[in-house]
Motif scaffolding. Structure first.
Motif, PDB file in Angstrom:
ATOM      1  N   VAL B 281       0.821  -1.206   0.000  1.00 13.74           N
ATOM      2  CA  VAL B 281       0.000   0.000   0.000  1.00 13.74           C
ATOM      3  C   VAL B 281       0.858   1.261   0.000  1.00 13.74           C
ATOM      4  O   VAL B 281       0.635   2.187  -0.772  1.00 13.74           O
ATOM      5  CB  VAL B 281      -0.949  -0.010   1.228  1.00 13.74           C
ATOM      6  CG1 VAL B 281      -1.664   1.330   1.355  1.00 13.74           C
ATOM      7  CG2 VAL B 281      -1.954  -1.142   1.092  1.00 13.74           C
ATOM      8  N   ILE B 282       1.875   1.274   0.854  1.00 17.01           N
ATOM      9  CA  ILE B 282       2.592   2.546   1.000  1.00 17.01           C
ATOM     10  C   ILE B 282       3.733   2.717   0.013  1.00 17.01           C
ATOM     11  O   ILE B 282       4.208   3.826  -0.183  1.00 17.01           O
ATOM     12  CB  ILE B 282       3.104   2.750   2.447  1.00 17.01           C
ATOM     13  CG1 ILE B 282       4.150   1.681   2.802  1.00 17.01           C
ATOM     14  CG2 ILE B 282       1.956   2.740   3.437  1.00 17.01           C
ATOM     15  CD1 ILE B 282       4.712   1.907   4.185  1.00 17.01           C
ATOM     16  N   ALA B 283       4.179   1.635  -0.630  1.00 18.62           N
ATOM     17  CA  ALA B 283       5.254   1.784  -1.610  1.00 18.62           C
ATOM     18  C   ALA B 283       4.653   2.165  -2.953  1.00 18.62           C
ATOM     19  O   ALA B 283       4.651   1.390  -3.889  1.00 18.62           O
ATOM     20  CB  ALA B 283       6.050   0.473  -1.704  1.00 18.62           C
ATOM     21  N   ASP B 284       4.141   3.341  -3.015  1.00 16.18           N
ATOM     22  CA  ASP B 284       3.430   3.755  -4.224  1.00 16.18           C
ATOM     23  C   ASP B 284       3.670   5.238  -4.450  1.00 16.18           C
ATOM     24  O   ASP B 284       3.555   6.032  -3.522  1.00 16.18           O
ATOM     25  CB  ASP B 284       1.926   3.476  -4.019  1.00 16.18           C
ATOM     26  CG  ASP B 284       1.213   3.392  -5.346  1.00 16.18           C
ATOM     27  OD1 ASP B 284       1.570   4.208  -6.237  1.00 16.18           O
ATOM     28  OD2 ASP B 284       0.326   2.539  -5.480  1.00 16.18           O
ATOM     29  N   GLU B 285       4.017   5.575  -5.684  1.00 15.66           N
ATOM     30  CA  GLU B 285       4.268   6.968  -6.022  1.00 15.66           C
ATOM     31  C   GLU B 285       3.094   7.869  -5.647  1.00 15.66           C
ATOM     32  O   GLU B 285       3.248   8.959  -5.127  1.00 15.66           O
ATOM     33  CB  GLU B 285       4.524   7.093  -7.528  1.00 15.66           C
ATOM     34  CG  GLU B 285       5.888   6.595  -7.950  1.00 15.66           C
ATOM     35  CD  GLU B 285       6.995   7.530  -7.516  1.00 15.66           C
ATOM     36  OE1 GLU B 285       6.862   8.762  -7.726  1.00 15.66           O
ATOM     37  OE2 GLU B 285       7.985   7.050  -6.960  1.00 15.66           O
ATOM     38  N   GLU B 286       1.883   7.342  -5.921  1.00 16.87           N
ATOM     39  CA  GLU B 286       0.680   8.145  -5.736  1.00 16.87           C
ATOM     40  C   GLU B 286       0.447   8.528  -4.281  1.00 16.87           C
ATOM     41  O   GLU B 286      -0.068   9.587  -3.981  1.00 16.87           O
ATOM     42  CB  GLU B 286      -0.548   7.359  -6.227  1.00 16.87           C
ATOM     43  CG  GLU B 286      -0.311   6.552  -7.475  1.00 16.87           C
ATOM     44  CD  GLU B 286      -0.926   7.221  -8.687  1.00 16.87           C
ATOM     45  OE1 GLU B 286      -2.165   7.369  -8.685  1.00 16.87           O
ATOM     46  OE2 GLU B 286      -0.173   7.608  -9.604  1.00 16.87           O
ATOM     47  N   ARG B 287       0.816   7.580  -3.377  1.00 15.75           N
ATOM     48  CA  ARG B 287       0.463   7.782  -1.970  1.00 15.75           C
ATOM     49  C   ARG B 287       1.708   8.058  -1.144  1.00 15.75           C
ATOM     50  O   ARG B 287       1.856   7.571  -0.053  1.00 15.75           O
ATOM     51  CB  ARG B 287      -0.243   6.541  -1.436  1.00 15.75           C
ATOM     52  CG  ARG B 287      -1.626   6.334  -1.999  1.00 15.75           C
ATOM     53  CD  ARG B 287      -2.295   5.162  -1.328  1.00 15.75           C
ATOM     54  NE  ARG B 287      -1.770   3.903  -1.843  1.00 15.75           N
ATOM     55  CZ  ARG B 287      -2.403   3.167  -2.759  1.00 15.75           C
ATOM     56  NH1 ARG B 287      -3.540   3.563  -3.242  1.00 15.75           N
ATOM     57  NH2 ARG B 287      -1.889   2.043  -3.182  1.00 15.75           N
ATOM     58  N   LYS B 288       2.608   8.848  -1.691  1.00 16.58           N
ATOM     59  CA  LYS B 288       3.894   9.016  -1.039  1.00 16.58           C
ATOM     60  C   LYS B 288       3.759   9.624   0.359  1.00 16.58           C
ATOM     61  O   LYS B 288       4.327   9.119   1.340  1.00 16.58           O
ATOM     62  CB  LYS B 288       4.789   9.895  -1.900  1.00 16.58           C
ATOM     63  CG  LYS B 288       6.235   9.467  -1.808  1.00 16.58           C
ATOM     64  CD  LYS B 288       7.048  10.062  -2.936  1.00 16.58           C
ATOM     65  CE  LYS B 288       8.452   9.522  -2.879  1.00 16.58           C
ATOM     66  NZ  LYS B 288       9.248   9.922  -4.013  1.00 16.58           N
ATOM     67  N   THR B 289       2.995  10.699   0.447  1.00 21.68           N
ATOM     68  CA  THR B 289       2.867  11.395   1.730  1.00 21.68           C
ATOM     69  C   THR B 289       2.148  10.536   2.741  1.00 21.68           C
ATOM     70  O   THR B 289       2.601  10.382   3.880  1.00 21.68           O
ATOM     71  CB  THR B 289       2.098  12.707   1.554  1.00 21.68           C
ATOM     72  OG1 THR B 289       2.578  13.338   0.377  1.00 21.68           O
ATOM     73  CG2 THR B 289       2.292  13.616   2.749  1.00 21.68           C
ATOM     74  N   LEU B 290       1.060   9.901   2.296  1.00 26.69           N
ATOM     75  CA  LEU B 290       0.322   9.017   3.190  1.00 26.69           C
ATOM     76  C   LEU B 290       1.235   7.905   3.678  1.00 26.69           C
ATOM     77  O   LEU B 290       1.291   7.609   4.872  1.00 26.69           O
ATOM     78  CB  LEU B 290      -0.884   8.423   2.446  1.00 26.69           C
ATOM     79  CG  LEU B 290      -1.630   7.348   3.247  1.00 26.69           C
ATOM     80  CD1 LEU B 290      -2.502   8.005   4.300  1.00 26.69           C
ATOM     81  CD2 LEU B 290      -2.436   6.437   2.330  1.00 26.69           C
ATOM     82  N   GLY B 291       1.996   7.319   2.737  1.00 23.85           N
ATOM     83  CA  GLY B 291       2.910   6.233   3.088  1.00 23.85           C
ATOM     84  C   GLY B 291       3.882   6.659   4.165  1.00 23.85           C
ATOM     85  O   GLY B 291       4.146   5.925   5.118  1.00 23.85           O
ATOM     86  N   ARG B 292       4.410   7.863   4.005  1.00 28.22           N
ATOM     87  CA  ARG B 292       5.392   8.319   5.000  1.00 28.22           C
ATOM     88  C   ARG B 292       4.760   8.556   6.347  1.00 28.22           C
ATOM     89  O   ARG B 292       5.359   8.249   7.380  1.00 28.22           O
ATOM     90  CB  ARG B 292       6.065   9.582   4.497  1.00 28.22           C
ATOM     91  CG  ARG B 292       7.013   9.223   3.375  1.00 28.22           C
ATOM     92  CD  ARG B 292       7.898  10.344   3.008  1.00 28.22           C
ATOM     93  NE  ARG B 292       8.957   9.792   2.193  1.00 28.22           N
ATOM     94  CZ  ARG B 292       9.542  10.428   1.206  1.00 28.22           C
ATOM     95  NH1 ARG B 292       9.176  11.671   0.928  1.00 28.22           N
ATOM     96  NH2 ARG B 292      10.497   9.871   0.513  1.00 28.22           N
ATOM     97  N   LEU B 293       3.552   9.061   6.334  1.00 25.63           N
ATOM     98  CA  LEU B 293       2.855   9.283   7.606  1.00 25.63           C
ATOM     99  C   LEU B 293       2.624   7.956   8.319  1.00 25.63           C
ATOM    100  O   LEU B 293       2.878   7.807   9.518  1.00 25.63           O
ATOM    101  CB  LEU B 293       1.527   9.998   7.371  1.00 25.63           C
ATOM    102  CG  LEU B 293       1.659  11.507   7.089  1.00 25.63           C
ATOM    103  CD1 LEU B 293       0.302  12.096   6.749  1.00 25.63           C
ATOM    104  CD2 LEU B 293       2.275  12.225   8.270  1.00 25.63           C
ATOM    105  N   VAL B 294       2.168   6.963   7.532  1.00 29.66           N
ATOM    106  CA  VAL B 294       1.947   5.639   8.112  1.00 29.66           C
ATOM    107  C   VAL B 294       3.246   5.082   8.675  1.00 29.66           C
ATOM    108  O   VAL B 294       3.314   4.548   9.799  1.00 29.66           O
ATOM    109  CB  VAL B 294       1.366   4.680   7.055  1.00 29.66           C
ATOM    110  CG1 VAL B 294       1.327   3.255   7.583  1.00 29.66           C
ATOM    111  CG2 VAL B 294      -0.028   5.134   6.649  1.00 29.66           C
ATOM    112  N   ALA B 295       4.327   5.260   7.894  1.00 31.72           N
ATOM    113  CA  ALA B 295       5.618   4.727   8.317  1.00 31.72           C
ATOM    114  C   ALA B 295       6.081   5.372   9.614  1.00 31.72           C
ATOM    115  O   ALA B 295       6.549   4.694  10.532  1.00 31.72           O
ATOM    116  CB  ALA B 295       6.655   4.939   7.214  1.00 31.72           C
ATOM    117  N   VAL B 296       5.939   6.697   9.709  1.00 37.12           N
ATOM    118  CA  VAL B 296       6.359   7.401  10.923  1.00 37.12           C
ATOM    119  C   VAL B 296       5.536   6.921  12.113  1.00 37.12           C
ATOM    120  O   VAL B 296       6.065   6.659  13.202  1.00 37.12           O
ATOM    121  CB  VAL B 296       6.250   8.932  10.744  1.00 37.12           C
ATOM    122  CG1 VAL B 296       6.462   9.630  12.083  1.00 37.12           C
ATOM    123  CG2 VAL B 296       7.274   9.407   9.743  1.00 37.12           C
TER     124      VAL B 296
END
Lengths: 380, 589
Positions: B281-296
């Motif tokens: 889900v998070i390794a996606d160009e489209e959802r970069k910001t969301l991915g980073r938020l989830v990761a943090v």
């Protein structure tokens, strides 16, 4: 910018995990180091050292674990050492095996922990060992400060000294030969303290030199750096017996003079009377066996040929009214001790007797009936 | 344009090697003053050697205390029935080492003249020893004959072999090892008591054969998979070998299948499947910001999972959950940056599944009990010394590099934390840190957590070594000219690329001597672990062997033996590092 920050954050997290999490919150109930320490156990579980004394006490913990963890020494000839096949042996080690035989029915079910002198208090307090049998003198300070209880004394030692006949020391010498002498002993032991006290009391001036181990003072005696060596008599005797060359060994003399009491015995965690009973009655069982002349080979014969000896029948599980069950042990617990390890006499002979290089006379470690101090309570 | 190393006879420079007699005259007796110095120093050396040999060869010495305790020296009280585990571990190391030699060294060569010099020196040393040592006539004559034979061999070779001839170094090493093995096979029948049993000779011979086979396999395999790839695989295998040897081979986990099926397996499935979905889900160009938020958020949660705040939660307080959680969080951090394209996303997810599987396996092994019927604390002796030094180095080196980078970082928070760590740890003796681990750690830990003393020692030595290595690496970082940084920036490299590709390779190369010195220091520092009740090789000599009734008073002989063992290892290590330095051209550029 955001990306770089994140990479750096990741690195920070790694560093934090690796160095013990300086930034984490503190537990409210534990000392402040707990969090850091807990983090350090990341890989720690590798030890698999779980299952210490819980609510059930040490006995239950040992039975659940299936092995006895015994704190021992790995470098005292005759008492606790490791032979060339890697097997722990010695007088103290045999008592570890005896306790394992009593609790688990198998004298081999012991895991030996080598404990350094300075760590003895900690391993008792933390319950890292179930029992510590490691040339430990029973003293008030240790009893009060270690958070442990001392069991029944297995070996009565006393401090003496050793000098050279060629330097005028005789079997009747006392502290007067210490005057102006270089007196050597082992650092950090009660021997050091006792030597200072003796010099003070007898009004002699000595030059006290300490070594890390017995080899240190033996080499110093041989090379003339020491005039007198002082420590427990059992150690002095074993060193004299094994000193080389022969002329040096013959020149050494241990006067009869004794100036301290050193009762050596097992130590275990405080306030666990069930476990204390197990440890102490294991020792008593070996003593009672010697009183009755029972050895590992003759136990079965003795029980069948002496049906009237109800004490032996109870203690060694041949009678219905045995008391081992009340102690939380198998009825045959002490029979296992005798058949697998032996009576006190056998343990002594095997490790310190005439067939060993030490040939230590029993001395105080005779049964009371032979003029010694060993006096087990009756098993009834 | 190629720079050939082959010179033809006409263009080769004239040999500068001198005739031995001429060399002695020019260097040792060039003037009366020099001659006097030579004589005085030689006398002092001979005198010292005479003293040592007199001690070592005195009939009073109990050298059998060493020879009959070789097993204790090797592994202390490791159970004999499980000795194949020791050999298996050694086999893993031998195979990896041979493959590594094939991957990195290839076919190094050595000048014959150097070998001849070595043989001549060995002959001279043998002669000196057998002249000075207090030995009986027959033994002395035999020794002198061996010495003369070596000298004669060197002389004949010097006369016949053309100057400048090279031979393969590995063949020489293999021949020397074969010679040592042959000695193991032959000597026991001469030396009484028989101390080197067939139980060691046969496994050692097998290891030797395996090593040679692995080398040739590596030479064959390397070019086929590509040298670069081959090397990275080897690095991975080396890293993998440490937990494998420590947790699985030597400790022999006693798998408790109930726990495995009820805990380890579900945890593995949850992390492998759940982690993959999350990464997908998070390794996606489209959802970069969301991915980073989830990761943090995941990182924060993973850190909180280590605190007592969650101690009562189900599952979370388990190590086998906390550790994969932390690693998954780090993976998630990296995923949005590296998982852009479909292919890189797939590799991110696949690598996560691989890591999760390995972690699950090793954590399950670590949390299960040991299946060994073991008398004492795991292993001891030389094996423990080597395990402690190798693993501490492997842990301390990356940590040290990170600390060095942190200390030279432009971000104050890293600089302050790294500097504080380095200065605090360097300001405390290692023995204090070990004491802390041994005496205080158990008091602070909750009742149910018991840390094995081997692990305590490993952590203490690694943390200690990292602080010193960090300072060495920082020295190298400071030696990099500013122009290198500027050039890297001008090429458009980002900070990570600049550090990994430009700065670190040069910095580390510059400080090889210091790093090797530190590695040797860590190797020797492991002897301090005796204070926490571990019996490494020095403790065996210092306490265990002199504690045996038959060898009371044999401490000096044993200490001398251990000193020799330490010297063999450190000397080999320092020689290897000298070769590395020459190969990398340190000090020549």
């Amino acid at each position: 910018m955001m990306k770089r920050l994140l990479v750096l954050l990741a690195v920070l997290a790694l560093v934090a995990a690796a160095c013990g999490g300086e930034s984490e919150t503190d537990d409210t109930t534990e000392p402040t180091e707990t969090t850091a320490a807990a983090t350090e156990t990341t890989a720690a579980t590798g030890g698999g050292d779980v299952g210490q004394a819980g609510e059930g006490g040490t006995l239950a913990a040992v039975q659940a674990r299936g092995t006895l963890i015994c704190g021992v020494n790995n470098g005292v000839p005759g008492f606790g050492f490791v032979d060339d096949t890697g097997t722990f042996s010695g007088f103290d080690v045999d008592y570890c095996r005896a306790i394992a035989a009593a609790v688990l029915g198998d004298s081999e079910a012991v895991e030996f922990r080598v404990v350094e002198a300075a760590d003895r208090g900690t391993v008792i307090q933390t319950g890292e060992v179930d029992v510590l049998i490691r040339n430990t003198t029973y003293t008030q300070s240790r009893d009060a400060q270690w958070g442990g209880d001392f069991g029944v004394t297995t070996f009565y030692d006393g401090q003496g000294f050793m000098g050279l006949q060629s330097a005028g020391v005789t079997a009747d010498s006392g502290p007067e030969v210490w005057d102006g002498a270089v007196v050597c002993t082992i650092q950090g032991t009660t021997s050091e303290l006792n030597a200072t006290n003796l010099a003070q009391v007898s009004g002699v001036t000595i030059d006290l030199v300490t070594y890390a181990d017995a080899d240190g003072y033996m080499n110093a005696l041989q090379s003339g750096q020491c005039d007198i060596a002082t420590t427990d008599k059992s150690q002095l005797a074993s060193r004299k017996a094994t000193a080389s060359p022969a002329e040096f060994s013959e020149d050494l003399i241990i006067p009869g003079f004794t100036f301290s009491k050193e009762p050596l015995g097992p130590v275990y965690q405080a306030n666990d009377s069930q476990w204390g009973d197990v440890v102490n009655w294991t020792v008593f069982a070996t003593l009672i066996a010697e009183e009755k002349g029972i050895t590992s080979a003759t136990l079965a014969d003795y029980l069948s040929s002496n049906p009237d000896d109800t004490e032996a029948a109870r203690l060694f599980g041949a009678a219905e009214d045995q008391l081992q069950g009340d102690m939380g042990l198998d009825p045959l617990a002490f029979a296992n001790v005798i058949t697998q390890v032996g009576s006190y006499a056998e343990i002594y002979e095997r490790n310190l007797g005439p067939d060993t290089p030490f040939n230590l006379p029993r001395g105080l470690n005779e049964l009371w009936s032979n003029g010694g101090l060993l006096y087990p309570p009756p098993a009834r | 344009m190629s720079t050939s190393t082959q010179y033809d006879a006409e263009t080769a420079p004239p040999s500068t090697a001198l005739h031995p007699v001429r060399w002695v005259r020019d260097n040792l007796f060039s003037s009366w003053w020099n001659s006097m110095l030579t004589v005085v120093v030689a006398l002092a050396v001979v005198g010292a050697l005479y003293g040592v040999l007199n001690f070592a060869f005195s009939p009073e010495r109990q050298w059998n205390s060493v020879t009959s305790n070789i097993r204790l020296y090797a592994t202390f009280a490791y159970p004999e029935t499980d000795y194949w585990r020791v050999w298996a571990s050694l086999g893993i190391v031998v195979v990896l080492a041979s493959l590594s030699v094939a991957a990195w060294a290839g076919r190094p060569e050595v000048a014959v003249s150097k070998l001849i010099r070595g043989v001549a020196f060995a002959g001279a040393a043998v002669l000196l020893v057998f002249v000075l040592a207090p030995l009986s006539g027959g033994v002395r004559v035999t020794g002198l004959l061996i010495g003369f034979a070596l000298m004669a061999l060197a002389f004949v070779a010097w006369r016949t072999v053309p100057a400048g001839k090279q031979v393969p170094l590995l063949a020489v090493v293999a021949a020397l090892l074969a010679l040592a093995l042959a000695a193991l096979w032959v000597l026991p029948s001469f030396i009484e008591p028989m101390v080197i049993a067939l139980s060691t000779t046969i496994p050692l011979t097998i290891q030797f054969a395996i090593g040679i086979a692995a080398y040739f396999y590596g030479m064959w395999l390397g070019p086929r998979v590509g040298l670069q790839r081959f090397r990275s695989i080897l690095v991975g295998l080396w890293l993998l070998s440490v937990p494998l040897i420590y947790l699985v081979v030597l400790r022999a986990p006693a798998w408790d299948w109930d726990t495995v099926t009820s805990e380890d397996f579900p945890i593995w499935v949850a992390f492998a499947v759940g982690g993959s979905l999350l990464l997908r889900v998070i390794a996606d160009e489209e959802r970069k910001t969301l991915g980073r938020l989830v990761a943090v958020a995941l990182v924060l949660f993973a850190i909180v999972a280590w605190t007592p705040l969650v101690a009562t939660w189900p599952w979370l307080p388990l190590f086998k959950v906390r550790i994969p959680l932390l690693v998954l969080a780090l993976w998630a951090m990296a995923a949005p940056s590296f998982g852009g394209s479909a292919e890189s996303r797939r590799s991110t997810i696949l690598s996560w599944i691989g890591i999760a599987t390995l972690m699950a396996f090793f954590l399950a092994a670590a949390t299960s009990g040991s299946g060994l019927v073991i008398q004492t604390n795991f292993i001891g002796g030389l094996l423990l010394t080597l395990l402690l030094s190798i693993v501490s180095l492997l842990l301390a080196f990356p940590l040290g590099v990170l600390l060095a980078l942190g200390r030279t970082s432009t971000l104050p928070i890293f600089r302050v934390v790294s500097t504080a760590y380095i200065e605090v740890v360097r300001g405390v003796p290692l023995i204090t840190i070990l004491f802390f681990g041994a005496l205080f750690l158990p008091l602070f830990l909750p009742e149910e957590i018991r840390v094995d003393s081997v692990i305590r020692a490993l952590i203490a030595i690694s943390l200690f070594g990292a602080a010193y290595l960090a300072e060495n690496v920082r020295g190298g970082l400071q030696a990099i000219p500013k122009g290198q940084y500027e050039a890297a920036k001008a090429m458009g490299l980002n900070t990570v690329q600049m550090t990994m590709l430009i700065v670190l390779p040069q910095a580390l190369r510059a400080v090889i001597p210091a790093l090797v010195g530190q590695a040797i220091a860590i190797f020797k520092d492991t002897s301090l672990v005796f204070i926490i009740g571990l019996t490494e090789i020095l403790a065996v000599a210092q306490k265990v062997v002199p504690g045996q009734p038959s060898f009371v008073g044999s401490q000096r002989e044993n200490l001398l033996f251990v000193a020799f063992v330490y010297w063999i290892f450190t000397f080999t290590f320092s020689r290897a590092s000298q070769r590395l330095e020459r190969k990398l051209g340190v000090g020549e550029r």
